[in-house]
Write an enzyme that holds these catalytic residues in place. Structure first.
Site, PDB file in Angstrom:
ATOM      1  N   THR A 126      56.947  55.812  -0.137  1.00 55.79           N
ATOM      2  CA  THR A 126      57.453  55.280   0.415  1.00 55.79           C
ATOM      3  C   THR A 126      57.539  54.448  -1.397  1.00 55.79           C
ATOM      4  O   THR A 126      57.131  54.545  -2.009  1.00 55.79           O
ATOM      5  CB  THR A 126      57.267  53.983   0.792  1.00 55.79           C
ATOM      6  N   ASP A 128      59.419  51.243  -1.463  1.00 58.86           N
ATOM      7  CA  ASP A 128      59.280  50.250  -1.506  1.00 58.86           C
ATOM      8  C   ASP A 128      57.192  49.160  -1.257  1.00 58.86           C
ATOM      9  O   ASP A 128      56.939  48.946  -2.148  1.00 58.86           O
ATOM     10  CB  ASP A 128      59.361  50.198   0.050  1.00 58.86           C
ATOM     11  N   GLY A 171      62.735  46.788  -1.373  1.00 54.02           N
ATOM     12  CA  GLY A 171      62.336  45.859  -1.124  1.00 54.02           C
ATOM     13  C   GLY A 171      62.276  45.051   0.179  1.00 54.02           C
ATOM     14  O   GLY A 171      62.536  44.196   0.449  1.00 54.02           O
ATOM     15  N   GLN A 274      67.918  53.972  -6.834  1.00 52.95           N
ATOM     16  CA  GLN A 274      66.548  54.404  -7.020  1.00 52.95           C
ATOM     17  C   GLN A 274      65.922  55.049  -6.438  1.00 52.95           C
ATOM     18  O   GLN A 274      64.116  55.302  -6.777  1.00 52.95           O
ATOM     19  CB  GLN A 274      65.811  52.437  -6.397  1.00 52.95           C
ATOM     20  N   ARG A 275      66.262  55.385  -5.532  1.00 52.73           N
ATOM     21  CA  ARG A 275      65.834  56.666  -4.656  1.00 52.73           C
ATOM     22  C   ARG A 275      66.430  58.336  -5.408  1.00 52.73           C
ATOM     23  O   ARG A 275      65.380  59.460  -5.181  1.00 52.73           O
ATOM     24  CB  ARG A 275      65.755  56.851  -3.581  1.00 52.73           C
TER      25      ARG A 275
HETATM   26  O1  F6P Z   1      62.223  52.640   3.154  1.00 54.70           O
HETATM   27  C1  F6P Z   1      62.484  53.123   1.841  1.00 54.70           C
HETATM   28  C2  F6P Z   1      64.094  52.231   1.411  1.00 54.70           C
HETATM   29  O2  F6P Z   1      64.645  52.891   0.109  1.00 54.70           O
HETATM   30  C3  F6P Z   1      63.863  50.352   2.081  1.00 54.70           C
HETATM   31  O3  F6P Z   1      63.831  49.998   0.337  1.00 54.70           O
HETATM   32  C4  F6P Z   1      65.369  50.509   2.690  1.00 54.70           C
HETATM   33  O4  F6P Z   1      65.162  49.026   2.849  1.00 54.70           O
HETATM   34  C5  F6P Z   1      65.421  51.581   3.110  1.00 54.70           C
HETATM   35  O5  F6P Z   1      64.758  52.329   2.601  1.00 54.70           O
HETATM   36  C6  F6P Z   1      67.228  51.810   2.952  1.00 54.70           C
HETATM   37  O6  F6P Z   1      67.343  53.122   4.349  1.00 54.70           O
HETATM   38  P1  F6P Z   1      68.916  53.364   4.694  1.00 54.70           P
HETATM   39  O7  F6P Z   1      68.657  55.202   3.251  1.00 54.70           O
HETATM   40  O8  F6P Z   1      68.120  53.995   5.730  1.00 54.70           O
HETATM   41  O9  F6P Z   1      69.945  52.974   3.818  1.00 54.70           O
END
Ligand code: F6P
Length: 342
Positions: A126, A128, A171, A274-275
């Site tokens: 994660t 987060d 977060g 961020q991902r």
């Molecule tokens: O759980 C990780 C996360 O990036 C959270 O910070 C965020 O709320 C969520 O996933 C966003 O999810 P999705 O990619 O389904 O919009």
């Protein structure tokens, strides 16, 4: 032994490095065979598997995303879901066990399947950093680096215009990304889910920084709640697990800060930036090590457990240790940073 590997839930830099670590260690040291499972639990339920050899994982440590695909599917839902059906599907494909790489939802599903007799091992994931039972989760360091770099950039444009800049980071329940990137970037206010604040308190910190000739930087977690708010801001409906999709609190705060302080204010939502992209060196090392140890855990027969970081060691902990409560930011960590605010 033939082991299926899946990635489930939101993606995260370092997933591919875990997969590579598992396959390299498993094939070279333990004579294990692997199949990739497409799109998380969806692939388990549908029996959507493909052979995963050294060849498929070469050069993967630095690549973001996941070569396996991911989804937020619940393995207990649908006509082919549930432990009994899954056991039959795994049997049909001669898959002996599963390594599930995922966050709280994934590990909860893995724990339930494990209780129902499926051989499952976990690797916590994660950005987060909200999972208990591991000191850090991979993806977090990369997210903090990306957010810090973004805020450094916001500060130079903020300085040029003498504006207040609001940066919204991810977060959902915890403020680790906001706290760490906020400290690293020198934010004047940090708003996290664990510590509700009033608009007046935020504006006081903004005004204080502005009065010292600084262009104020406010970092806010998407899950932040103003004092008195019971739910985090959400206007995007629900996700596959019926959780509100967050994001947008920065756009709520910015005009309010401008109205109360008279300081021109802009908001930037960093969101999925961020991902994405390559994992940091720290995350490449952590995720590779978790992968290597997950392959060892298969040989140990550590089903129902996940590999986790404790200090500098990788250990095995039962799924339940990671579930139930979240790794929230302790108040003392927030108070320690408060000397930097305003
Ligand atoms: O759980 C990780 C996360 O990036 C959270 O910070 C965020 O709320 C969520 O996933 C966003 O999810 P999705 O990619 O389904 O919009």
């Amino acid at each position: 032994m033939k082991i299926g590997i899946l990635t489930s839930g939101g993606d995260c830099p370092g997933l591919n490095a875990v997969i590579r670590g598992i396959v390299l260690r498993g094939t070279t040291s333990h004579n294990l065979e692997f199949v990739g499972i497409r799109d998380g639990w969806r692939g388990v339920v549908d029996g959507d598997f493909f052979p995963l050899t050294r060849h498929e994982v070469k050069g993967l440590a630095k690549i973001g995303g996941t070569i396996l695909g991911t989804s937020r599917t619940n393995p207990y839902e649908g006509p082919r879901g549930g432990a009994e059906n899954i056991a039959k599907t795994l049997d049909r494909h001669r898959v002996d066990g599963i390594i599930a790489i995922g966050g709280e939802g994934t590990l909860a599903a893995a724990n339930r399947l494990s209780d129902d007799g499926i051989k499952v091992l976990g690797v916590p994931k994660t950005i987060d950093n909200d999972l208990r039972a591991t000191d850090y989760s991979f993806g977090f360091d990369t997210a903090v680096n990306i957010a810090t770099d973004a805020m450094d950039r916001l500060r130079t444009t903020g300085d040029s215009h003498q504006r207040c800049m609001v940066a919204e980071v991810m977060g959902r329940h915890v403020g680790w990304i906001a706290l760490h990137s906020g400290i690293a970037a020198g934010a004047h206010a940090i708003c996290i889910p664990e510590v509700p604040m009033t608009m007046d308190e935020i504006c006081q910190q903004v005004t204080k920084a502005h009065d010292r000739g600084r262009a104020p930087l406010v970092v806010v977690s998407e899950g932040f709640k103003l004092t008195g708010q019971t739910e985090a801001h959400s206007d995007k409906g629900l996700d596959a697990f019926n959780r509100p999709r967050l994001g947008g609190i920065g756009e709520i705060l910015a005009p309010e800060i401008e109205r109360v302080t008279g300081i021109e204010t802009r908001a930037t939502v960093l969101g999925h930036i961020q991902r994405g992209g390559s994992p940091s060196a720290f995350d490449r090392v952590l995720s590779t090590r978790l992968g290597l140890h997950a392959a060892d855990a298969v040989v140990d027969g550590a089903w129902g457990k996940m590999v986790a970081l404790r200090g500098t060691d990788i250990v095995q902990v039962p799924f339940v240790d990671a579930l139930g409560a979240l790794n929230t930011v302790p108040l003392y960590r927030y108070e320690e940073a408060s000397a930097l605010f305003g």
